[in-house]
Design a protein around this motif. Sequence first.
Motif, mmCIF file in Angstrom:
data_model
loop_
_atom_site.group_PDB
_atom_site.id
_atom_site.type_symbol
_atom_site.label_atom_id
_atom_site.label_comp_id
_atom_site.label_asym_id
_atom_site.label_seq_id
_atom_site.Cartn_x
_atom_site.Cartn_y
_atom_site.Cartn_z
ATOM 1 N N ASP A 1 72.175 18.005 81.536
ATOM 2 C CA ASP A 1 70.828 17.577 81.157
ATOM 3 C C ASP A 1 70.296 18.409 79.989
ATOM 4 N N GLU A 2 70.578 19.725 80.024
ATOM 5 C CA GLU A 2 70.109 20.591 78.942
ATOM 6 C C GLU A 2 70.773 20.208 77.620
ATOM 7 N N ALA A 3 72.054 19.964 77.658
ATOM 8 C CA ALA A 3 72.782 19.620 76.433
ATOM 9 C C ALA A 3 72.285 18.310 75.844
ATOM 10 N N VAL A 4 72.129 17.302 76.702
ATOM 11 C CA VAL A 4 71.632 16.011 76.227
ATOM 12 C C VAL A 4 70.203 16.145 75.697
ATOM 13 N N GLY A 5 69.386 16.930 76.422
ATOM 14 C CA GLY A 5 67.998 17.125 75.995
ATOM 15 C C GLY A 5 67.904 17.789 74.641
ATOM 16 N N LYS A 6 68.736 18.807 74.400
ATOM 17 C CA LYS A 6 68.713 19.497 73.121
ATOM 18 C C LYS A 6 69.130 18.585 71.980
ATOM 19 N N LEU A 7 70.145 17.781 72.215
ATOM 20 C CA LEU A 7 70.594 16.857 71.173
ATOM 21 C C LEU A 7 69.535 15.810 70.868
ATOM 22 N N ARG A 8 68.846 15.355 71.914
ATOM 23 C CA ARG A 8 67.770 14.383 71.687
ATOM 24 C C ARG A 8 66.595 15.012 70.953
ATOM 25 N N GLU A 9 66.304 16.291 71.282
ATOM 26 C CA GLU A 9 65.188 16.969 70.621
ATOM 27 C C GLU A 9 65.430 17.112 69.122
ATOM 28 N N ARG A 10 66.695 17.286 68.724
ATOM 29 C CA ARG A 10 66.991 17.427 67.294
ATOM 30 C C ARG A 10 66.580 16.194 66.506
ATOM 31 N N LYS A 11 66.435 15.063 67.197
ATOM 32 C CA LYS A 11 66.058 13.827 66.519
ATOM 33 C C LYS A 11 64.544 13.633 66.454
ATOM 34 N N ILE A 12 63.781 14.556 67.067
ATOM 35 C CA ILE A 12 62.324 14.426 67.065
ATOM 36 C C ILE A 12 61.800 14.622 65.642
ATOM 37 N N GLU A 13 60.915 13.744 65.230
ATOM 38 C CA GLU A 13 60.321 13.815 63.905
ATOM 39 C C GLU A 13 58.824 14.083 64.020
ATOM 40 N N GLY A 14 58.227 14.573 62.939
ATOM 41 C CA GLY A 14 56.786 14.760 62.936
ATOM 42 C C GLY A 14 56.362 15.832 61.951
ATOM 43 N N CYS B 1 66.822 24.236 64.487
ATOM 44 C CA CYS B 1 67.030 23.471 65.725
ATOM 45 C C CYS B 1 66.423 22.076 65.639
ATOM 46 N N TYR B 2 65.340 21.924 64.880
ATOM 47 C CA TYR B 2 64.623 20.645 64.803
ATOM 48 C C TYR B 2 64.409 20.285 63.324
ATOM 49 N N PRO B 3 65.463 19.870 62.644
ATOM 50 C CA PRO B 3 65.401 19.680 61.188
ATOM 51 C C PRO B 3 64.492 18.551 60.730
ATOM 52 N N LEU B 4 64.117 17.645 61.608
ATOM 53 C CA LEU B 4 63.279 16.520 61.204
ATOM 54 C C LEU B 4 61.790 16.792 61.407
ATOM 55 N N VAL B 5 61.447 17.989 61.894
ATOM 56 C CA VAL B 5 60.037 18.376 62.045
ATOM 57 C C VAL B 5 59.610 19.116 60.781
ATOM 58 N N HIS B 6 58.535 18.655 60.161
ATOM 59 C CA HIS B 6 58.025 19.268 58.936
ATOM 60 C C HIS B 6 56.754 20.051 59.255
ATOM 61 N N ILE B 7 56.687 21.272 58.753
ATOM 62 C CA ILE B 7 55.581 22.174 59.078
ATOM 63 C C ILE B 7 54.767 22.449 57.821
ATOM 64 N N GLU B 8 53.457 22.275 57.946
ATOM 65 C CA GLU B 8 52.523 22.605 56.867
ATOM 66 C C GLU B 8 51.695 23.804 57.338
ATOM 67 N N MET B 9 51.856 24.956 56.664
ATOM 68 C CA MET B 9 51.195 26.179 57.107
ATOM 69 C C MET B 9 50.117 26.609 56.120
ATOM 70 N N GLU B 10 48.952 26.976 56.654
ATOM 71 C CA GLU B 10 47.855 27.505 55.850
ATOM 72 C C GLU B 10 47.508 28.892 56.379
ATOM 73 N N THR B 11 47.363 29.856 55.473
ATOM 74 C CA THR B 11 47.008 31.210 55.873
ATOM 75 C C THR B 11 45.591 31.533 55.423
ATOM 76 N N GLY B 12 44.957 32.480 56.104
ATOM 77 C CA GLY B 12 43.612 32.895 55.748
ATOM 78 C C GLY B 12 42.859 33.432 56.949
ATOM 79 N N LEU B 13 41.561 33.539 56.809
ATOM 80 C CA LEU B 13 40.731 33.988 57.922
ATOM 81 C C LEU B 13 40.768 32.940 59.025
#
Length: 303
Positions: free
Chosen positions: A81-94, A119-131
């Motif tokens: 279950d862990e192996a299948v779950g990890k492979l499915r998670e790699r396909k998560i986008e957002g 681990c999750y190459p299809l997830v894109h992260i937009e980061m903002e720094t500041g107060l």
Amino acid sequence: MSAPLLDPELLKAFVAVADSRSFTRAASQLNRTQSAVSMQIKRLEERLGVELFNRTKANVDLSSAGEGLLGYARRILTLNDEAVGKLRERKIEGVVRLGVMDDYGTLIVPPLLASFVACYPLVHIEMETGLTSSMPSRLGNAYDLVIAMHPEGSGEGEFLRREQAAWATGAFHPVEQQSPLPLALYPQGCLFRKWAIEALDAVKRPWRLAFVSQSLAAVESVAAQGLAVTVVKAGTFPPKLRPLSERDGMPRLPAADICLHRTANLSQAGALLANHLRATISNHLDEISVRRATRDAIPIAFN
């Protein structure tokens, strides 16, 4: 002679019968017919060459061989279950929008994002720094996740770690002896600015704002040149600065809680990133502290 392969579907039927002590109940749980479950158990027994159950009209009990197999069967199914779950998670986008303090955004978070994206190459992260004082109130509109700083014990967000606020200045300039004391700080809204001014006022020490900027690099550079004293986190203490304590005539500062905030209805991609940051950020800072202590000839002490 090669060992027989253990089919997860057969093991699933075996565990269901072992847990329920009934072929009928196991068939209901697995949404199969009783005869189908019986055939699966028979195939597994033939493959292993042992009887897994002692069957009577009244009971279905595990044999000694069945008892020996049960723990392995559970582990195999869990790993499957862990192996299948990890492979499915790699396909998560957002897309995940992250707000974070400047020093964490510069020093701490980037390597954690790198390991996450691996681990999750299809997830894109937009980061903002500041107060970050106003960032949690903008969750949903501007951010999905925020790593913010709060007074110790405030109870806001998900606690990540505690950071001691520390005075700092240039390594070769005794600027802390000046009066009024020159300060290099962030603009209003910064918790460290508030604490610095309150601490100096409490001991009636004169001070002046020599430099104000939202840029972490600029504030630290001014302090490093011996032009002012600033306030930094002990966990991200810049190597080019010198710590100051009560022995140097500086009042003690409070500690801050670093906390994670999540927007309501967080996406699956956002939840994965939040869990990754929560699991790794404190350990990563501890590793940095160990490397710094090993590297520095003079240990940094905060009293």
